[in-house]
Write a protein that holds these residues in place. Structure first.
Motif, mmCIF file in Angstrom:
data_model
loop_
_atom_site.group_PDB
_atom_site.id
_atom_site.type_symbol
_atom_site.label_atom_id
_atom_site.label_comp_id
_atom_site.label_asym_id
_atom_site.label_seq_id
_atom_site.Cartn_x
_atom_site.Cartn_y
_atom_site.Cartn_z
ATOM 1 N N ALA A 1 -31.196 61.390 -12.317
ATOM 2 C CA ALA A 1 -31.815 61.906 -11.099
ATOM 3 C C ALA A 1 -32.074 60.781 -10.095
ATOM 4 N N GLY A 2 -32.599 59.663 -10.589
ATOM 5 C CA GLY A 2 -32.881 58.540 -9.703
ATOM 6 C C GLY A 2 -31.619 57.931 -9.113
ATOM 7 N N LEU A 3 -30.598 57.759 -9.948
ATOM 8 C CA LEU A 3 -29.345 57.164 -9.483
ATOM 9 C C LEU A 3 -28.616 58.080 -8.507
ATOM 10 N N SER A 4 -28.631 59.380 -8.796
ATOM 11 C CA SER A 4 -27.976 60.333 -7.909
ATOM 12 C C SER A 4 -28.706 60.406 -6.558
ATOM 13 N N LYS B 1 -25.807 52.237 2.236
ATOM 14 C CA LYS B 1 -24.829 51.257 1.780
ATOM 15 C C LYS B 1 -23.576 51.980 1.297
ATOM 16 N N ASP B 2 -22.418 51.511 1.725
ATOM 17 C CA ASP B 2 -21.147 52.100 1.314
ATOM 18 C C ASP B 2 -20.814 51.649 -0.107
ATOM 19 N N LEU B 3 -20.754 52.587 -1.035
ATOM 20 C CA LEU B 3 -20.489 52.271 -2.439
ATOM 21 C C LEU B 3 -19.024 52.421 -2.819
ATOM 22 N N SER B 4 -18.180 52.766 -1.846
ATOM 23 C CA SER B 4 -16.775 53.029 -2.167
ATOM 24 C C SER B 4 -16.074 51.815 -2.755
ATOM 25 N N GLY B 5 -16.514 50.627 -2.366
ATOM 26 C CA GLY B 5 -15.900 49.414 -2.885
ATOM 27 C C GLY B 5 -16.113 49.221 -4.370
ATOM 28 N N PHE B 6 -17.158 49.854 -4.899
ATOM 29 C CA PHE B 6 -17.439 49.735 -6.328
ATOM 30 C C PHE B 6 -16.580 50.674 -7.173
ATOM 31 N N GLY B 7 -15.968 51.677 -6.536
ATOM 32 C CA GLY B 7 -15.244 52.702 -7.284
ATOM 33 C C GLY B 7 -14.152 52.150 -8.166
ATOM 34 N N THR B 8 -13.246 51.352 -7.581
ATOM 35 C CA THR B 8 -12.135 50.780 -8.351
ATOM 36 C C THR B 8 -12.652 49.880 -9.460
ATOM 37 N N PHE B 9 -13.665 49.081 -9.148
ATOM 38 C CA PHE B 9 -14.246 48.183 -10.136
ATOM 39 C C PHE B 9 -14.816 48.962 -11.318
ATOM 40 N N ALA C 1 -23.962 54.497 -15.103
ATOM 41 C CA ALA C 1 -25.063 54.528 -14.143
ATOM 42 C C ALA C 1 -24.513 54.268 -12.739
ATOM 43 N N GLY C 2 -23.632 53.261 -12.625
ATOM 44 C CA GLY C 2 -23.015 52.976 -11.342
ATOM 45 C C GLY C 2 -22.145 54.121 -10.849
ATOM 46 N N LEU C 3 -21.405 54.748 -11.771
ATOM 47 C CA LEU C 3 -20.544 55.865 -11.394
ATOM 48 C C LEU C 3 -21.354 57.068 -10.917
ATOM 49 N N THR C 4 -22.555 57.241 -11.452
ATOM 50 C CA THR C 4 -23.409 58.347 -11.012
ATOM 51 C C THR C 4 -23.743 58.206 -9.527
ATOM 52 N N ALA C 5 -24.161 57.008 -9.123
ATOM 53 C CA ALA C 5 -24.477 56.774 -7.706
ATOM 54 C C ALA C 5 -23.219 56.860 -6.858
ATOM 55 N N TYR C 6 -22.130 56.258 -7.327
ATOM 56 C CA TYR C 6 -20.868 56.258 -6.573
ATOM 57 C C TYR C 6 -20.327 57.673 -6.384
ATOM 58 N N ASP C 7 -20.285 58.457 -7.466
ATOM 59 C CA ASP C 7 -19.750 59.811 -7.375
ATOM 60 C C ASP C 7 -20.602 60.694 -6.475
ATOM 61 N N THR C 8 -21.912 60.519 -6.524
ATOM 62 C CA THR C 8 -22.788 61.314 -5.655
ATOM 63 C C THR C 8 -22.479 61.043 -4.194
ATOM 64 N N GLN C 9 -22.353 59.766 -3.836
ATOM 65 C CA GLN C 9 -22.032 59.437 -2.450
ATOM 66 C C GLN C 9 -20.640 59.939 -2.068
ATOM 67 N N ARG C 10 -19.681 59.845 -2.997
ATOM 68 C CA ARG C 10 -18.325 60.318 -2.733
ATOM 69 C C ARG C 10 -18.299 61.819 -2.485
#
Length: 249
Positions: free
Chosen positions: A141-144, A152-160, A196-205
């Motif tokens: 819930a917190g990460l989402s 902040k644009d998190l798209s750069g973290f996606g590939t990583f 955890a990182g993918l949760t925030a990234y996917d939510t923004q995506r």
């Protein structure tokens, strides 16, 4: 997690409606409704999997889960591999399937995942499973929320992060041969961080994709596929956290 419609490639659902032509109040209301639908499907899928896991685990060593998976027969492998096959089918075949077909596949996926997850009740204590589940829910819930609200644009973290998942799978396969408890702990800790990182990234995506699907035939598909992405983030984070912290029977 599954990047079924990468906006940088232009592959997927189409152009949708130009966000500049849509009033901000309408856009915000539609976005909230869209994201709420995704969370409702995702939460329902997790609950369905949990209920089925509990049912199959009833009876301990005499449970349906024990009888199915300790035998090591072909049926057990079908149950284990079928969810992965469904994920690939939904992600790669989204253009061919209708929204109704994707919805049916999602519920089938959640059901099979519930059967697979029933084995955790044979390995870990019920108390540690419950504690880990609620800890994962709070973290998710917190990460989402962070992914939804951050500028902040998190798209750069996606590939990583996707590369991290691949590396994680390689390490897990390697550890089947090595049987290293230290490596297993490291895999679990890294797995928690990656998802955890993918949760925030996917939510923004998913939030960014809304204006591209609004008013198109892809709107319903986007909800189901978005729910699948967040379901995978939640379940993987839960399983890695359980392996890291869970108390064994």
């Amino acid at each position: 997690m599954a990047d079924w419609n990468d906006q940088r490639t232009g592959v997927g659902y189409g152009t949708g409606i130009d966000s500049a032509s849509v009033p901000s109040t309408v856009r915000d209301t539609g976005l909230r409704k869209h994201m709420l639908s995704i969370y409702n499907y995702m939460t329902s899928g997790v609950l369905l999997s949990g209920i089925i896991a509990l049912v199959f685990a009833q009876g301990g060593e005499n449970s349906m889960a024990a009888q199915l998976f300790t035998s090591g027969g072909i049926l057990a492998w079908i149950v284990i591999l079928s969810p992965l096959a469904i994920v690939f089918a939904m992600s790669l075949g989204a253009n061919r399937f209708s929204a109704g077909a994707l919805q049916a596949m999602f519920w089938g996926f959640a059901t099979l995942m519930g059967i697979s997850l029933s084995t955790i009740f044979l390995v870990y204590t019920s108390e540690s499973i419950a504690l880990t589940f609620f800890a994962t829910a709070a973290a998710f819930a917190g990460l989402s929320l962070f992914g939804y609200t951050t500028k902040k644009d998190l798209s750069g973290f996606g590939t990583f992060l996707i590369m991290g998942v691949v590396g994680l799978l390689v390490a897990m396969l390697l550890n089947i041969w090595l049987q290293s408890s230290g490596l297993a702990m490291a895999i679990s800790a890294i797995g928690v961080l990656i998802f955890a990182g993918l949760t925030a990234y996917d939510t923004q995506r998913l939030k960014a994709q809304y204006m591209h699907v609004r008013g198109t035939e892809w709107a319903g598909k986007a909800v189901i596929l978005g729910a699948l992405s967040l379901y995978l983030d939640f379940i993987n984070m839960f399983q890695f956290l359980l392996a890291f912290l869970g108390g064994r029977e």
